[in-house]
Design a protein around this motif. Structure first.
Motif, mmCIF file in Angstrom:
data_model
loop_
_atom_site.group_PDB
_atom_site.id
_atom_site.type_symbol
_atom_site.label_atom_id
_atom_site.label_comp_id
_atom_site.label_asym_id
_atom_site.label_seq_id
_atom_site.Cartn_x
_atom_site.Cartn_y
_atom_site.Cartn_z
ATOM 1 N N GLY A 17 0.800 -1.222 0.000
ATOM 2 C CA GLY A 17 0.000 0.000 0.000
ATOM 3 C C GLY A 17 0.827 1.263 0.000
ATOM 4 N N VAL A 18 2.118 1.123 -0.053
ATOM 5 C CA VAL A 18 2.944 2.307 0.105
ATOM 6 C C VAL A 18 2.978 3.169 -1.146
ATOM 7 C CG1 VAL A 18 4.392 1.184 1.803
ATOM 8 C CG2 VAL A 18 5.052 1.173 -0.577
ATOM 9 N N LEU A 19 2.579 2.628 -2.266
ATOM 10 C CA LEU A 19 2.604 3.445 -3.472
ATOM 11 C C LEU A 19 1.291 4.181 -3.658
ATOM 12 C CD1 LEU A 19 4.383 1.431 -6.239
ATOM 13 C CD2 LEU A 19 5.066 3.571 -5.203
ATOM 14 N N ALA A 20 0.413 4.001 -2.718
ATOM 15 C CA ALA A 20 -0.938 4.486 -2.885
ATOM 16 C C ALA A 20 -1.002 5.883 -3.473
ATOM 17 C CB ALA A 20 -1.674 4.425 -1.574
ATOM 18 N N GLY A 21 -0.579 6.867 -2.736
ATOM 19 C CA GLY A 21 -0.724 8.220 -3.218
ATOM 20 C C GLY A 21 0.166 8.465 -4.367
ATOM 21 N N ARG A 206 1.450 17.050 -0.923
ATOM 22 C CA ARG A 206 0.438 17.018 -1.983
ATOM 23 C C ARG A 206 -0.876 16.371 -1.544
ATOM 24 N NH1 ARG A 206 -2.907 17.283 -5.435
ATOM 25 N NH2 ARG A 206 -2.715 16.783 -7.641
ATOM 26 N N PHE A 207 -0.772 15.319 -0.712
ATOM 27 C CA PHE A 207 -1.982 14.581 -0.326
ATOM 28 C C PHE A 207 -2.219 14.745 1.173
ATOM 29 C CE2 PHE A 207 -0.054 12.284 -3.982
ATOM 30 C CZ PHE A 207 -0.965 12.719 -4.929
ATOM 31 N N THR A 208 -2.950 15.790 1.496
ATOM 32 C CA THR A 208 -3.169 16.140 2.900
ATOM 33 C C THR A 208 -4.327 15.339 3.492
ATOM 34 O OG1 THR A 208 -4.654 17.908 2.221
ATOM 35 C CG2 THR A 208 -2.340 18.496 2.542
ATOM 36 N N ILE A 217 -6.769 10.791 -3.395
ATOM 37 C CA ILE A 217 -5.682 10.009 -2.787
ATOM 38 C C ILE A 217 -5.694 10.195 -1.270
ATOM 39 C CG2 ILE A 217 -3.154 9.771 -2.656
ATOM 40 C CD1 ILE A 217 -4.026 8.997 -5.389
ATOM 41 N N ASP A 218 -5.478 9.096 -0.563
ATOM 42 C CA ASP A 218 -5.393 9.160 0.903
ATOM 43 C C ASP A 218 -4.201 9.999 1.352
ATOM 44 O OD1 ASP A 218 -7.521 7.687 2.034
ATOM 45 O OD2 ASP A 218 -6.630 5.836 1.292
ATOM 46 N N TYR A 219 -4.248 10.388 2.618
ATOM 47 C CA TYR A 219 -3.154 11.150 3.233
ATOM 48 C C TYR A 219 -1.804 10.460 3.035
ATOM 49 C CZ TYR A 219 -0.317 13.048 7.085
ATOM 50 O OH TYR A 219 0.676 13.604 7.839
ATOM 51 N N GLU A 220 -0.803 11.240 2.614
ATOM 52 C CA GLU A 220 0.554 10.719 2.484
ATOM 53 C C GLU A 220 1.522 11.722 3.097
ATOM 54 O OE1 GLU A 220 0.229 7.966 -1.517
ATOM 55 O OE2 GLU A 220 1.536 9.715 -1.554
ATOM 56 N N SER A 221 2.221 11.291 4.120
ATOM 57 C CA SER A 221 3.102 12.213 4.845
ATOM 58 C C SER A 221 4.483 12.340 4.195
ATOM 59 C CB SER A 221 3.254 11.732 6.290
ATOM 60 O OG SER A 221 3.699 10.386 6.299
ATOM 61 N N TRP A 222 4.650 11.758 3.016
ATOM 62 C CA TRP A 222 5.967 11.707 2.370
ATOM 63 C C TRP A 222 5.989 12.257 0.945
ATOM 64 C CZ3 TRP A 222 2.793 7.539 3.451
ATOM 65 C CH2 TRP A 222 2.205 6.940 2.340
ATOM 66 N N HIS A 223 4.833 12.474 0.346
ATOM 67 C CA HIS A 223 4.794 12.855 -1.069
ATOM 68 C C HIS A 223 4.762 14.383 -1.210
ATOM 69 C CE1 HIS A 223 3.451 12.115 -5.386
ATOM 70 N NE2 HIS A 223 3.174 13.396 -5.206
#
Ligand SMILES: [Zn+2]
Length: 257
Positions: A17-21, A206-208, A217-223
């Motif tokens: 699931g890590v590629l999600a966003g 980008r994905f807050t 896209i779900d929240y991503e704390s790295w993108h």
């Protein structure tokens, strides 16, 4: 062979699931604006205020603001590419990206770029490989497609194809959490530093947490996504997604005609 292994590795990462966003397509419908008239009047006023406050000289058509998502797919884009720490990105963001990483290091939080530019063709390979992996596990073609859609960005719909996006993780957290991209990394002070200082270097997260309806896209704390300093500061201050921000710019341009 090496390429196949890389792909397999990436497919496995996707399964987690890590590629999600980083481009997965979630089954969220686009935001609709059905509300009471009182509420919509209030929303309109807020929107007008934001439009009046937009940074000067920024246009919705600026190349730094290109929107790619599951509703706005793009064919392969043409631009110069360069490497930062061995990761390929659009040449125009090399300096701000290096400054961002240098800033993090200086603050005591060295960071790692995990992923940058990906071609549409590569995204297609990742997509196909994921379906194949699921089918090899005994899933039906339909199930394999469903699972792939959940975790892998649809080809032509991944923001990584713009060359303006980078997955960046606090190096220590990343290496002590199995090299995974997880939203819980935002508990880490170094990741918080990246999130809180991105705008100083022209980047936004980008994905807050609040942005899923407009980004899909779900929240991503790295993108992180480069949009330029003025836009990054405005978007961060007002908690706007790129989709919302570009829509405001378009409204300003329409009104000026
Ligand atoms: Zn990403």
């Amino acid at each position: 062979m090496l390429k196949r292994n890389l792909l397999r590795g990436l497919a496995l990462v996707s399964l987690a699931g890590v590629l999600a966003g980083c481009g997965a397509s979630q089954s969220t419908s686009k935001a609709t604006s059905s509300s009471t008239s009182a509420k919509s009047t209030k929303t309109q006023t807020k929107r007008q205020r934001l439009i009046s406050a937009l940074p000067k000289g920024v246009k919705s058509t600026d190349s730094d603001l290109v929107v790619v998502n599951k509703w706005h797919k793009r064919a392969e884009m043409t631009f110069n590419k360069s490497s930062v720490d061995g990761i390929e990105v659009r040449s125009s963001i090399v300096k701000p990206l290096e400054a961002f990483l240098a800033g993090a290091k200086k603050a005591g939080y060295p960071a790692t770029i995990v992923s940058g530019y990906r071609s549409v063709a590569y995204q297609k390979e990742v997509w196909d490989q994921s379906i194949q992996t699921y089918e090899n596990q005994g899933k039906s073609a339909k199930e394999a497609l469903k699972l792939t859609k959940e975790y892998v960005a649809v080809p032509s719909g991944s923001e990584h194809e713009t060359g303006l996006a980078a997955d960046i993780m606090n190096t220590h957290w990343y290496s002590t959490h199995g090299n995974q991209l997880l939203s819980s990394s935002d508990k880490n002070k170094g990741q918080q530093w990246l999130i809180n200082h991105a705008a100083d270097y022209g980047f936004v997260l980008r994905f807050t947490k609040d942005g899923k309806q407009s980004t899909g896209i779900d929240y991503e704390s790295w993108h992180f996504r480069y949009v330029g300093k003025a836009s990054a500061e405005f978007m961060t201050k007002h908690n706007l997604t790129l989709e919302q921000y570009v829509s405001l710019l378009q409204a300003r341009e329409k009104a000026a005609k």
